[in-house]
Design a protein around this motif. Structure first.
Motif, short mmCIF file in Angstrom:
data_model
loop_
_atom_site.label_atom_id
_atom_site.label_comp_id
_atom_site.label_asym_id
_atom_site.label_seq_id
_atom_site.Cartn_x
_atom_site.Cartn_y
_atom_site.Cartn_z
N THR A 1 0.81 -1.21 0.00
CA THR A 1 0.00 0.00 0.00
C THR A 1 0.85 1.26 0.00
O THR A 1 0.52 2.25 -0.67
CB THR A 1 -0.92 0.00 1.24
OG1 THR A 1 -1.72 -1.18 1.23
CG2 THR A 1 -1.82 1.22 1.23
N ARG A 2 1.95 1.26 0.73
CA ARG A 2 2.78 2.46 0.81
C ARG A 2 3.40 2.83 -0.52
O ARG A 2 3.85 3.96 -0.71
CB ARG A 2 3.89 2.25 1.84
CG ARG A 2 3.40 2.02 3.26
CD ARG A 2 4.57 1.84 4.21
NE ARG A 2 4.14 1.49 5.55
CZ ARG A 2 4.97 1.25 6.56
NH1 ARG A 2 6.27 1.33 6.37
NH2 ARG A 2 4.50 0.91 7.75
N LEU A 3 3.46 1.88 -1.44
CA LEU A 3 4.08 2.12 -2.74
C LEU A 3 3.05 2.24 -3.85
O LEU A 3 3.35 1.99 -5.01
CB LEU A 3 5.07 0.99 -3.06
CG LEU A 3 6.19 0.76 -2.04
CD1 LEU A 3 7.09 -0.38 -2.48
CD2 LEU A 3 7.01 2.03 -1.83
N LEU A 4 1.83 2.65 -3.50
CA LEU A 4 0.76 2.71 -4.50
C LEU A 4 1.09 3.70 -5.62
O LEU A 4 0.79 3.45 -6.78
CB LEU A 4 -0.56 3.08 -3.83
CG LEU A 4 -1.80 2.99 -4.73
CD1 LEU A 4 -2.98 2.39 -3.97
CD2 LEU A 4 -2.19 4.36 -5.28
N VAL A 5 1.71 4.82 -5.28
CA VAL A 5 2.03 5.81 -6.32
C VAL A 5 3.05 5.22 -7.29
O VAL A 5 2.94 5.40 -8.51
CB VAL A 5 2.56 7.11 -5.68
CG1 VAL A 5 2.95 8.11 -6.77
CG2 VAL A 5 1.52 7.71 -4.76
N LEU A 6 4.04 4.51 -6.79
CA LEU A 6 5.01 3.88 -7.67
C LEU A 6 4.34 2.79 -8.51
O LEU A 6 4.64 2.64 -9.70
CB LEU A 6 6.15 3.28 -6.86
CG LEU A 6 7.24 2.54 -7.64
CD1 LEU A 6 7.91 3.48 -8.65
CD2 LEU A 6 8.29 1.94 -6.71
N GLU A 12 -7.79 6.33 -1.88
CA GLU A 12 -8.24 7.68 -1.57
C GLU A 12 -7.12 8.60 -1.07
O GLU A 12 -7.03 9.76 -1.53
CB GLU A 12 -9.37 7.62 -0.53
CG GLU A 12 -10.04 8.97 -0.31
CD GLU A 12 -11.29 8.84 0.55
OE1 GLU A 12 -12.03 9.82 0.65
OE2 GLU A 12 -11.52 7.75 1.12
N PRO A 13 -6.23 8.18 -0.16
CA PRO A 13 -5.17 9.10 0.31
C PRO A 13 -4.22 9.55 -0.80
O PRO A 13 -3.56 10.59 -0.65
CB PRO A 13 -4.43 8.27 1.38
CG PRO A 13 -5.37 7.19 1.77
CD PRO A 13 -6.16 6.89 0.54
N TYR A 14 -4.12 8.77 -1.86
CA TYR A 14 -3.14 9.07 -2.92
C TYR A 14 -3.81 9.59 -4.21
O TYR A 14 -3.11 9.79 -5.21
CB TYR A 14 -2.34 7.81 -3.26
CG TYR A 14 -1.65 7.17 -2.09
CD1 TYR A 14 -0.43 7.65 -1.63
CD2 TYR A 14 -2.21 6.08 -1.43
CE1 TYR A 14 0.22 7.06 -0.55
CE2 TYR A 14 -1.57 5.48 -0.34
CZ TYR A 14 -0.36 5.98 0.09
OH TYR A 14 0.28 5.40 1.17
N TRP A 15 -5.12 9.80 -4.19
CA TRP A 15 -5.84 10.08 -5.42
C TRP A 15 -5.33 11.32 -6.14
O TRP A 15 -5.24 11.36 -7.37
CB TRP A 15 -7.34 10.19 -5.15
CG TRP A 15 -8.17 10.30 -6.39
CD1 TRP A 15 -8.91 11.37 -6.81
CD2 TRP A 15 -8.34 9.30 -7.41
NE1 TRP A 15 -9.53 11.10 -8.00
CE2 TRP A 15 -9.20 9.83 -8.40
CE3 TRP A 15 -7.86 8.01 -7.58
CZ2 TRP A 15 -9.58 9.11 -9.52
CZ3 TRP A 15 -8.23 7.29 -8.70
CH2 TRP A 15 -9.09 7.84 -9.66
N SER A 23 -4.54 10.11 -9.80
CA SER A 23 -5.75 10.14 -10.62
C SER A 23 -5.44 10.27 -12.11
O SER A 23 -6.02 9.57 -12.94
CB SER A 23 -6.67 11.29 -10.16
OG SER A 23 -5.99 12.53 -10.23
N GLU A 24 -4.49 11.17 -12.45
CA GLU A 24 -4.13 11.34 -13.86
C GLU A 24 -3.47 10.08 -14.41
O GLU A 24 -3.70 9.69 -15.57
CB GLU A 24 -3.20 12.54 -14.03
CG GLU A 24 -3.88 13.90 -13.87
CD GLU A 24 -4.95 14.13 -14.93
OE1 GLU A 24 -4.79 13.65 -16.08
OE2 GLU A 24 -5.97 14.78 -14.61
N LEU A 25 -2.66 9.43 -13.59
CA LEU A 25 -2.03 8.18 -14.02
C LEU A 25 -3.07 7.10 -14.25
O LEU A 25 -2.97 6.31 -15.21
CB LEU A 25 -1.02 7.72 -12.96
CG LEU A 25 0.29 8.51 -12.86
CD1 LEU A 25 1.06 8.11 -11.60
CD2 LEU A 25 1.15 8.29 -14.10
#
Length: 808
Positions: free
Chosen positions: A647-652, A711-714, A718-720
């Motif tokens: 979860t901590r690496l969701l943006v990656l 949700e915390p990383y949206w 979101s664009e990705l």
């Protein structure tokens, strides 16, 4: 001389000094072989010294030892004794005697027959002499005396009567276990000599922990000897750790606050050395209270000093500032920083010589690192500070090629860079978002005109930085100051992409070459050491430098520059995509070893993906032919199945998913079936599952909601997510076999169910991206088209009915 169990008296030592010991020296010295001459001694003095050393070696008790030592110290100061002579003294005396002299003096034993001052003077002189040899300075017995010396420097000593009153109770109750010779009488200096024995733990330990001498001033010579020992230990490789573990920091702080003997002349420099060493952060975390009290005193003295003295103090104050941290600042620290700024403003505003301007700018940069712009002063003063830093950069960097910068100039420029970095973000973002929710800029009240002025002087300064970097060749790539200059320019390029485009594009070969050099070289201890010694340090990098750091600083600029055609062509000619892929591969190797709470997000990997994404979007031919992108696909097929569960690496994970899909849309259709478990099949299966996990049905047929994980990383992903869905549609058109995978894995059915049970999606852009992907499935696969038609014909006002292209 007969042995005696009674305490030595002043007269006895004096008489032995003038008679017995000289006679013993004369009698015993005749059989002693000649030794190397000690520097600065005549032949006659050397002869007497040899006799005394012989007498010292054959002494039978402490009285003999003391007499011989007194002769030696009067004959030859410790700093004139050579290494071999010192070793001979140590072999005869050891550290046992000087330590017992200190303990006896501090306890105020009446049985010693000598004033405490003389015992302490002789004991500390012996330790100081022995410590001049670095091998002896590391001896455990010498290190064990450090708490005693610190106690003396902090508290001083009182006369014999006060000491006796202070310690009489403890001596009565603990005399047996505290006497080094084991007698029940008070400790004296006439115990049987036993060369090489350790100081008994009972006496030394109690002297360290239990004995607190009454406060009084030390004799300067005695204090100097104490500081000599501490300074020598501090200069050793593990010296700062040894002093920290023995309580040196709080003791020295209190000595300075009490204005004890030589505390300002020698105690402050010793503290400065400790606070500038590799234990700086540990010192502050362990003794913050004492150090903040010391800083408050230093800031008060700084404010009360005349302007000329204040200028001289600017170079020493930064050493006593804490390292910047993310923790909230204490009121005591804020008050000290505010006091320092109040005294520093007149200096910044005044006319300064070149020699004085540097320390003023360094101290200003340190305070900015610590507390930001808030306590600095008015917007007008902040602009003046930035202007002075920028002018200094231009003055020093616009010199003709080949001009060498001194170490002082480099340190000043490094401080200027940090002031510029602190200013650029504020100036670049000022007025860009007038929303009330936008936090107030750190430079409170900075007007648009002032912001433009700051941007103007920053542009001129970075033009000088570019000019300087244009003169650099590869032989200077390991110069630490070059890294500071490189880092500063990267910070500018991360914020400002519209200025100096031609100059920056022309400099790209150097920037890429420099980053490649350090990435290939790996760790650079010399650079890490230089950074740790800077007055203005980077807390995020100090002591943890690796070869990747240069590229990490450059990545935000590469992300911007790869989106522009001109710079992108130059980057392609420099094989930049391969450099980024190599960096990603190394980052993935590190991440795959982490699990649970050890998993750490690395924004640099996300930025590298963004730069590669720019190439994937704008340079399809290069993606199809460059082997580094094939290597990238392999890495993504291995990484994504792991990342989607962290979860901590969701943006990656979102970056890797979208990047892989953007590359996949450029591939030609597979001629045969794609085997289960293959890299492409595994990647697309994980990508479908990942994209599906962003949304979940709304309550009672309402709007679809973001999943709690997303949700915390949206705002970041979101664009990705939308671009990933669009790329998925392109992948389906290029590789139709994906449609069967989407039906088998349930992606299509689950997506249709989500749309049927929701009245709308969170935003129109998301709905359009999902509609585009579904249209690609319907176009390529009759079975998918049939499933979609069934869903759109059902009754209700679901979000599917708003997707008009699906009905065509």
């Amino acid at each position: 001389m007969a042995e005696s169990e009674s305490p030595i008296s002043q007269e006895e030592v004096s008489s032995q000094h003038h008679s017995n010991s000289e006679e013993q020296c004369k009698a015993d010295g005749s059989s002693t072989a000649p030794e190397p001459e000690t520097k600065g001694l005549s032949a006659a003095q050397q002869d007497v010294l040899e006799r005394c050393l012989h007498a010292l070696t054959h002494a039978k008790n402490d009285s003999h030892i003391l007499a011989a030592l007194l002769l030696i110290t009067r004959l030859c100061p410790a700093n004139q004794l050579d290494r071999e002579t010192l070793h001979r003294v140590f072999e005869a005396v050891g550290f046992n005697l000087p330590a017992r002299l200190l303990v006896t003096a501090i306890r105020g034993s009446e049985g010693s027959g000598l004033p405490p001052e003389e015992l302490l003077s002789l004991g500390t002189a012996l330790l100081a002499a022995l410590s001049t040899d670095l091998d002896m300075a590391t001896h455990p017995q010498l290190l064990s005396t450090i708490p005693l010396l610190l106690g003396l420097l902090e508290n001083g000593i009182a006369d014999s009567q006060k000491q006796t009153q202070h310690n009489s109770a403890s001596q009565t109750n603990n005399s047996e276990e505290s006497c080094p010779n084991g007698n029940s009488t008070s400790c004296d200096t006439d115990t049987e000599h036993n060369t090489g024995e350790d100081v008994p733990e009972s006496s030394l330990g109690e002297g360290v922990d239990g004995v607190q001498p009454p406060a009084s001033k030390l004799d300067e010579a005695l204090a100097a000897d104490c500081y000599q020992v501490l300074s020598t230990v501090c200069s050793l490789p593990r010296g700062p750790d040894q002093l920290l573990s023995r309580g040196a920091v709080p003791a020295l702080c209190r000595a300075v606050l009490k204005k004890q003997t030589l505390s300002h002349e020698k105690g402050l420099p010793l503290l400065a050395h400790l606070l500038s060493s590799n234990i700086r952060e540990r010192v502050w975390s362990k003794h913050q209270s004492e150090l903040l009290s010391l800083l408050a005193t230093i800031s008060q003295n700084f404010s009360q000093a005349p302007n000329q003295d204040r200028l001289d103090l600017c170079s020493s104050v930064p050493q006593f500032l804490p390292p910047p941290t993310a923790e909230p600042l204490t009121k005591e620290l804020q008050d000290s920083v505010s006091s320092l700024w109040a005294s520093l403003r007149p200096l910044v505003q005044g006319k300064l010589s070149i020699d004085h301007l540097g320390p003023v700018l360094v101290l200003s940069a340190c305070l900015l690192d610590l507390c930001g712009w808030e306590p600095t002063g008015s917007p007008k003063f902040c602009c003046l500070l930035v202007n002075r830093a920028c002018v200094e950069v231009r003055m020093l960097l616009e010199e003709p090629p080949g001009t060498q910068l001194s170490a002082q100039q480099q340190n000043t420029l490094t401080a200027c860079y940090r002031i510029m970095e602190a200013a650029m973000e504020q100036a670049c973002t000022q007025g860009s978002n007038p929303s009330p929710a936008q936090p107030e800029t750190a430079i409170a009240g900075l007007s648009l005109q002032q912001s433009r002025q700051v941007l103007g002087v920053l542009e001129e300064a970075f033009s000088a930085v570019i000019y300087y970097l244009q003169q650099v060749d590869s032989s200077s790539y390991d110069d630490p100051f070059l890294f500071a200059t490189f880092r500063s320019l990267c910070a500018w390029l991360a914020e400002e992409t519209s200025c100096l485009k031609e100059e920056v594009t022309a400099l790209l070969p150097f920037l890429i070459g420099y980053a490649k050099h350090h990435l290939q070289k790996g760790k650079d201890k010399g650079l890490a050491d230089w950074m740790s010694k800077l007055s203005v340090s980077d807390c995020s990098q100090t002591g943890t430098w690796s070869g990747e750091n240069a590229l990490r600083y450059l990545l935000p600029a590469l992300c911007h520059l790869s989106a522009e055609e001109g710079p992108r062509k130059v980057l392609l000619s420099l094989d930049t995509p391969a450099l980024l892929v190599h960096f990603l591969n190394r980052g993935w190797e590190v991440l795959r070893t982490q699990s649970g709470k050890t998993v750490k997000r690395d924004p640099s990997l996300e930025t590298a993906c963004s730069a590669l994404l720019n190439f994937a979007v704008t340079e399809p031919d290069r993606v199809r032919t460059d082997s580094c992108f094939a290597s990238l696909e392999t890495m993504l097929s291995e990484a994504l199945p792991v990342l989607i569960h962290k979860t901590r690496l969701l943006v990656l994970a979102a970056n890797c998913c979208t990047l892989g899909l953007m590359i996949g849309r450029l591939k030609s259709a597979s001629k045969g079936p794609v085997e289960s478990g293959s890299g492409p099949r595994r990647f697309f299966s994980c990508a479908l599952r990942f994209l599906l996990g962003a949304l979940q049905p709304g309550e009672k047929g309402g709007q679809a909601r973001l999943s709690p994980v997303w949700e915390p990383y949206w705002d970041e992903v979101s664009e990705l997510w939308r671009l990933g869905l669009q790329a998925l549609g392109g992948c389906v058109n290029a590789q139709p076999w994906i449609t069967a995978l989407a039906r088998e894995d349930g992606w299509l059915q689950n997506t249709l169910s989500l749309l049927e049970s929701s009245s709308s999606l969170p935003d129109p852009h998301s709905q359009h991206a999902l509609e585009e992907a579904l249209c690609a499935f319907a176009h390529q696969c009759p079975l998918c088209r049939q499933d979609i038609r069934k869903s759109t014909k059902r009754d209700g006002r679901s979000s599917l009915h708003g997707m008009k292209e699906l009905k065509d």
